[in-house]
Structure formats: C-alpha cells, structure tokens
Design a protein around this motif. Structure first.
Motif, PDB file in Angstrom:
ATOM      1  N   ASP A  46      24.227  17.542 -39.501  1.00  0.00           N
ATOM      2  CA  ASP A  46      24.780  18.627 -38.695  1.00  0.00           C
ATOM      3  C   ASP A  46      26.062  19.164 -39.324  1.00  0.00           C
ATOM      4  O   ASP A  46      26.847  18.409 -39.906  1.00  0.00           O
ATOM      5  CB  ASP A  46      25.082  18.142 -37.280  1.00  0.00           C
ATOM      6  CG  ASP A  46      23.817  17.851 -36.481  1.00  0.00           C
ATOM      7  OD1 ASP A  46      22.749  18.403 -36.831  1.00  0.00           O
ATOM      8  OD2 ASP A  46      23.888  17.075 -35.511  1.00  0.00           O
ATOM      9  N   PRO A 104      28.617  21.219 -37.529  1.00  0.00           N
ATOM     10  CA  PRO A 104      29.105  21.894 -36.323  1.00  0.00           C
ATOM     11  C   PRO A 104      30.229  22.891 -36.577  1.00  0.00           C
ATOM     12  O   PRO A 104      30.402  23.825 -35.798  1.00  0.00           O
ATOM     13  CB  PRO A 104      29.576  20.738 -35.430  1.00  0.00           C
ATOM     14  CG  PRO A 104      29.815  19.596 -36.358  1.00  0.00           C
ATOM     15  CD  PRO A 104      28.860  19.781 -37.503  1.00  0.00           C
ATOM     16  N   PRO A 145      26.289  26.053 -34.025  1.00  0.00           N
ATOM     17  CA  PRO A 145      25.213  25.236 -33.467  1.00  0.00           C
ATOM     18  C   PRO A 145      23.945  25.342 -34.312  1.00  0.00           C
ATOM     19  O   PRO A 145      23.534  26.437 -34.693  1.00  0.00           O
ATOM     20  CB  PRO A 145      24.981  25.824 -32.080  1.00  0.00           C
ATOM     21  CG  PRO A 145      26.214  26.605 -31.774  1.00  0.00           C
ATOM     22  CD  PRO A 145      26.766  27.057 -33.086  1.00  0.00           C
ATOM     23  N   THR A 167      23.333  33.645 -36.302  1.00  0.00           N
ATOM     24  CA  THR A 167      24.588  32.886 -36.327  1.00  0.00           C
ATOM     25  C   THR A 167      25.695  33.761 -36.888  1.00  0.00           C
ATOM     26  O   THR A 167      25.529  34.387 -37.933  1.00  0.00           O
ATOM     27  CB  THR A 167      24.449  31.618 -37.200  1.00  0.00           C
ATOM     28  OG1 THR A 167      23.461  30.764 -36.631  1.00  0.00           O
ATOM     29  CG2 THR A 167      25.764  30.878 -37.312  1.00  0.00           C
ATOM     30  N   PRO A 197      33.475  27.179 -33.683  1.00  0.00           N
ATOM     31  CA  PRO A 197      32.427  26.777 -32.742  1.00  0.00           C
ATOM     32  C   PRO A 197      32.850  25.512 -31.986  1.00  0.00           C
ATOM     33  O   PRO A 197      33.522  24.638 -32.538  1.00  0.00           O
ATOM     34  CB  PRO A 197      31.211  26.462 -33.633  1.00  0.00           C
ATOM     35  CG  PRO A 197      31.492  27.160 -34.922  1.00  0.00           C
ATOM     36  CD  PRO A 197      32.992  27.189 -35.059  1.00  0.00           C
ATOM     37  N   LYS A 201      30.526  19.339 -29.930  1.00  0.00           N
ATOM     38  CA  LYS A 201      30.180  18.372 -28.882  1.00  0.00           C
ATOM     39  C   LYS A 201      30.853  17.059 -29.161  1.00  0.00           C
ATOM     40  O   LYS A 201      30.930  16.605 -30.290  1.00  0.00           O
ATOM     41  CB  LYS A 201      28.650  18.170 -28.829  1.00  0.00           C
ATOM     42  CG  LYS A 201      27.904  19.390 -28.383  1.00  0.00           C
ATOM     43  CD  LYS A 201      26.421  19.108 -28.352  1.00  0.00           C
ATOM     44  CE  LYS A 201      25.647  20.348 -27.987  1.00  0.00           C
ATOM     45  NZ  LYS A 201      24.209  20.133 -28.017  1.00  0.00           N
TER      46      LYS A 201
END
Length: 157
Positions: free
Chosen positions: A40, A42, A46, A73, A153, A156
């Motif tokens: 990922d 981030p 996303p 994006t 962004p 999480k």
C-alpha cells in the motif's frame, strides 16, 4: 603490408572477445513481473500501491520503484526531496509542475512516455478512468511532501 597489419589486429580483437567469455545471469540483477511485491502507498491515495524494484528509496543511493495509481486519483501539489524520473509503463498519468492543482495545465503521459522533475519542484497529477503504472528512479532519500498538509490523503490507523 598494411593489409596484413589490419588483419592481424582484427584477428587479435576477435580472439580477445572470445577469451572474455559469456556474461552469466548471476552478474546482473533482475526482477520478473510475478516477483514484484506490491505494498500500500497511502501517501499517494486510497488503493495506490508501490513496489521497490532495486535499492532503498529511503536511503541515499540509487533506487527503482513502481507505483500503481488507481483510476480517478488526484495527487495534489507535492514535492520530493530528490529528482524524480518517471517512465510510464501502462495507463495514462496527467502531470504538471506548479503550485496550484489545475487539470487544464497537465500533459497526458501514456505508456513509454518519460518525464523528469527536479528536487523540491512542486508538481501534481491525476488519473482518468484507468489505472496508471509508472516506474520511478532516482537517488534517495526519496519521499513525498504535500505543499498543503490538508491535501495529504487520510491514512487509516
């Protein structure tokens, strides 16, 4: 007499080349497509993924990495602490340099296209309806800093 010297030099060159022997696979680095490890990303957005192909982007020295940017994006205005060299592998990335995110200012870079932008230069990009895969190379340390922290962004936790 000149013909003999030229022939002798040519013969010596061929013998030298044959004596050098073949280059074996162990003498170079390679990564095959199925072996690319995607993680990922981030900080890009996303669903974005990154794969380090060679080197370590966080350390000083050369690196190669790939970035998958999902469809639709927006990568808002940001900078990198090192020069960024980008080769498009698939899809289209709309890219521009500048301090203001403006889709009309971008240029569409498709497969096979290349661009380079200097250290600390503000830039932005976006993708259309399809994923874009790009290869980035340079000399680290490399990172991404949004000019306006509010554009980063949400990550999480």
């Amino acid at each position: 007499m000149k013909t003999v010297k030229i022939a002798a030099v040519g013969f010596a060159f061929v013998l030298g080349a044959l004596a050098a022997g073949p280059v074996w696979a162990a003498e170079y680095a390679s990564v095959m497509s199925p072996d690319v490890k995607w993680n990922d990303a981030p900080s890009v957005g996303p669903g974005a993924k990154v794969a380090v192909i060679a080197g370590d982007p966080k350390s000083s020295g050369p690196f190669v990495m790939r970035l998958k940017v999902p469809p639709k994006t927006n990568i808002k205005v940001h900078t990198h602490p090192a020069e960024e060299n980008v080769t498009m592998l698939s899809g289209t990335l709309h890219f521009a340099a500048g301090n203001k995110f403006d889709t009309k200012a971008t240029k569409a870079f498709g497969p096979g296209s290349y661009f380079s932008i200097g250290q600390g230069q503000p830039m932005f990009a976006y993708t259309g309806d399809k994923e874009a895969v790009l290869q980035i190379h340079g000399n680290g340390p490399w990172g991404l800093t949004y000019v306006d922290a509010a554009d980063a962004p949400a990550v999480k936790k």
